[in-house]
Design a protein around this motif. Structure first.
Motif, PDB file in Angstrom:
ATOM      1  N   THR A 137       0.819  -1.217   0.000  1.00 18.32           N
ATOM      2  CA  THR A 137       0.000   0.000   0.000  1.00 18.32           C
ATOM      3  C   THR A 137       0.854   1.269   0.000  1.00 18.32           C
ATOM      4  N   ARG A 138       2.024   1.212   0.606  1.00 19.37           N
ATOM      5  CA  ARG A 138       2.899   2.388   0.589  1.00 19.37           C
ATOM      6  C   ARG A 138       3.399   2.685  -0.819  1.00 19.37           C
ATOM      7  N   ILE A 139       3.630   1.634  -1.594  1.00 15.64           N
ATOM      8  CA  ILE A 139       4.035   1.845  -2.987  1.00 15.64           C
ATOM      9  C   ILE A 139       2.910   2.528  -3.764  1.00 15.64           C
ATOM     10  N   LEU A 140       1.681   2.054  -3.559  1.00 14.53           N
ATOM     11  CA  LEU A 140       0.542   2.661  -4.252  1.00 14.53           C
ATOM     12  C   LEU A 140       0.358   4.124  -3.855  1.00 14.53           C
ATOM     13  N   LYS A 141       0.591   4.432  -2.591  1.00 15.22           N
ATOM     14  CA  LYS A 141       0.473   5.816  -2.142  1.00 15.22           C
ATOM     15  C   LYS A 141       1.530   6.700  -2.809  1.00 15.22           C
ATOM     16  N   LEU A 142       2.715   6.151  -3.056  1.00  9.67           N
ATOM     17  CA  LEU A 142       3.748   6.891  -3.774  1.00  9.67           C
ATOM     18  C   LEU A 142       3.357   7.081  -5.242  1.00  9.67           C
ATOM     19  N   VAL A 143       2.834   6.011  -5.866  1.00  7.55           N
ATOM     20  CA  VAL A 143       2.394   6.105  -7.258  1.00  7.55           C
ATOM     21  C   VAL A 143       1.289   7.149  -7.395  1.00  7.55           C
ATOM     22  N   GLN A 144       0.435   7.232  -6.400  1.00  7.21           N
ATOM     23  CA  GLN A 144      -0.673   8.186  -6.396  1.00  7.21           C
ATOM     24  C   GLN A 144      -0.168   9.631  -6.484  1.00  7.21           C
ATOM     25  N   MET A 145       1.045   9.871  -6.024  1.00  2.00           N
ATOM     26  CA  MET A 145       1.614  11.218  -6.015  1.00  2.00           C
ATOM     27  C   MET A 145       2.306  11.574  -7.327  1.00  2.00           C
ATOM     28  N   LEU A 146       2.474  10.601  -8.219  1.00  2.39           N
ATOM     29  CA  LEU A 146       3.168  10.851  -9.482  1.00  2.39           C
ATOM     30  C   LEU A 146       2.313  11.673 -10.435  1.00  2.39           C
ATOM     31  N   PRO A 147       2.939  12.411 -11.345  1.00  5.74           N
ATOM     32  CA  PRO A 147       2.169  13.074 -12.411  1.00  5.74           C
ATOM     33  C   PRO A 147       1.421  12.021 -13.237  1.00  5.74           C
ATOM     34  N   TYR A 148       0.299  12.417 -13.787  1.00  2.39           N
ATOM     35  CA  TYR A 148      -0.512  11.467 -14.540  1.00  2.39           C
ATOM     36  C   TYR A 148       0.283  10.789 -15.662  1.00  2.39           C
ATOM     37  N   ARG A 149       1.125  11.511 -16.367  1.00  2.73           N
ATOM     38  CA  ARG A 149       1.880  10.931 -17.476  1.00  2.73           C
ATOM     39  C   ARG A 149       2.705   9.727 -17.009  1.00  2.73           C
ATOM     40  N   TRP A 150       3.391   9.871 -15.870  1.00  2.00           N
ATOM     41  CA  TRP A 150       4.211   8.782 -15.341  1.00  2.00           C
ATOM     42  C   TRP A 150       3.346   7.637 -14.828  1.00  2.00           C
ATOM     43  N   ARG A 151       2.249   8.001 -14.165  1.00  2.00           N
ATOM     44  CA  ARG A 151       1.363   6.978 -13.614  1.00  2.00           C
ATOM     45  C   ARG A 151       0.776   6.111 -14.723  1.00  2.00           C
ATOM     46  N   PHE A 152       0.282   6.747 -15.789  1.00  2.00           N
ATOM     47  CA  PHE A 152      -0.306   5.986 -16.891  1.00  2.00           C
ATOM     48  C   PHE A 152       0.737   5.119 -17.584  1.00  2.00           C
ATOM     49  N   ALA A 153       1.970   5.597 -17.645  1.00  2.00           N
ATOM     50  CA  ALA A 153       3.041   4.790 -18.246  1.00  2.00           C
ATOM     51  C   ALA A 153       3.288   3.531 -17.425  1.00  2.00           C
ATOM     52  N   LEU A 154       3.246   3.658 -16.093  1.00  2.69           N
ATOM     53  CA  LEU A 154       3.407   2.491 -15.227  1.00  2.69           C
ATOM     54  C   LEU A 154       2.267   1.496 -15.431  1.00  2.69           C
ATOM     55  N   PHE A 155       1.035   2.004 -15.511  1.00  2.75           N
ATOM     56  CA  PHE A 155      -0.113   1.128 -15.710  1.00  2.75           C
ATOM     57  C   PHE A 155      -0.002   0.394 -17.050  1.00  2.75           C
ATOM     58  N   HIS A 156       0.411   1.125 -18.104  1.00  4.21           N
ATOM     59  CA  HIS A 156       0.542   0.524 -19.426  1.00  4.21           C
ATOM     60  C   HIS A 156       1.567  -0.604 -19.395  1.00  4.21           C
TER      61      HIS A 156
END
Length: 265
Positions: free
Chosen positions: A240-259
């Motif tokens: 959950t701590r990793i997800l909380k960090l991902v939540q703070m990323l800019p959308y561009r980076w977050r979507f790249a991780l999801f992809h």
């Protein structure tokens, strides 16, 4: 706000469950069943509710502190009837713990409106029936607790959670509102955000689920969080701590991780 208020527990810690009156919704399987068994083992009086009476009987066993109250959370009138029965048997409710949930993994193009409506009604709308049933008495007695099981899927828009995720995000928002409204009234509010737990719901997934926990382990984390007076109880922390960090990323980076994740599963 004083320094003591900044670092003190957000809710009143609960160290002894002997005789505490708990109404557990969604107690027939998974996290709810594990919570019920552990609460009974700790000496609490536990009313267990879900649709499947046979499963509730298996959870309650022969424990004299268990009260079996089957009903469908989508039946608004049944909420008030069952709440009255809990109060008649126990004299009131000290903690209402809402675990009922529906889920199916689906991408946005796989969503059907009737199934989506059913999921949202189960996961979110029925919570308002719960609140309208238990809150008046809790406010009158000036004490009590409300615990809502949401999900880390509500942290952000995760793939495969096209209906489940938005409902859980709304539940997180609701818990925050409830805490703000009720903390001065003597009522504790707990927001529970589990990661992946091995249940009938997660068995529907065909993708990798890191840091999977058993329902029993999840229940231990929840009771520990309530004992410590935490508002948000999230686990396992390594996930959950990793997800909380991902939540703070800019959308561009977050979507790249999801992809990248989607193309690895």
């Amino acid at each position: 706000m004083t320094e003591a208020m900044m670092f003190s527990p957000m809710n009143k810690p609960v160290h002894d469950w002997t005789g505490k009156r708990i109404w557990l919704i969604g107690a027939s399987s998974g996290i709810g069943a594990a919570l019920a068994r552990q609460a009974l083992a700790m000496g609490a009086q536990v009313a267990v509710s879900a649709r499947r009476v046979e499963s509730l009987q298996a959870v309650a066993g022969t424990n004299g502190n268990a009260l079996i109250l089957p009903f469908d959370v989508l039946d608004h009138a049944a909420w008030r009837t069952r709440h009255a029965e809990v109060c008649a048997a126990f004299g009131g409710v000290d903690l209402m713990l809402f675990c009922a949930a529906d889920y199916r993994p689906e991408r946005s193009w796989e969503v059907s409106d009737d199934v989506a409506e059913q999921t949202i009604k189960t996961n979110l709308v029925s919570v308002y029936s719960a609140l309208s049933s238990v809150l008046p008495d809790m406010l009158a007695q000036g004490s009590g607790g409300i615990a809502l099981v949401a999900s880390v899927a509500g942290y952000m828009g995760l793939p495969n959670a096209s209906v489940y995720g938005p409902g859980k995000a709304a539940l997180i928002n609701l818990a925050e509102i409830l805490y703000s409204d009720l903390r001065s009234k003597g009522i504790s509010v707990y927001l529970i955000n589990p990661g992946f737990v091995k249940t009938g719901l997660t068995e529907k997934n065909d993708f990798a689920m890191p840091a999977m926990q058993t329902p029993a382990a999840a229940a231990v984390e929840i009771w520990k969080g309530i004992a410590e007076g935490r508002f948000e109880i999230h686990f396992p922390r390594r996930f959950t701590r990793i997800l909380k960090l991902v939540q703070m990323l800019p959308y561009r980076w977050r979507f790249a991780l999801f992809h990248r994740f989607l193309h690895m599963t």
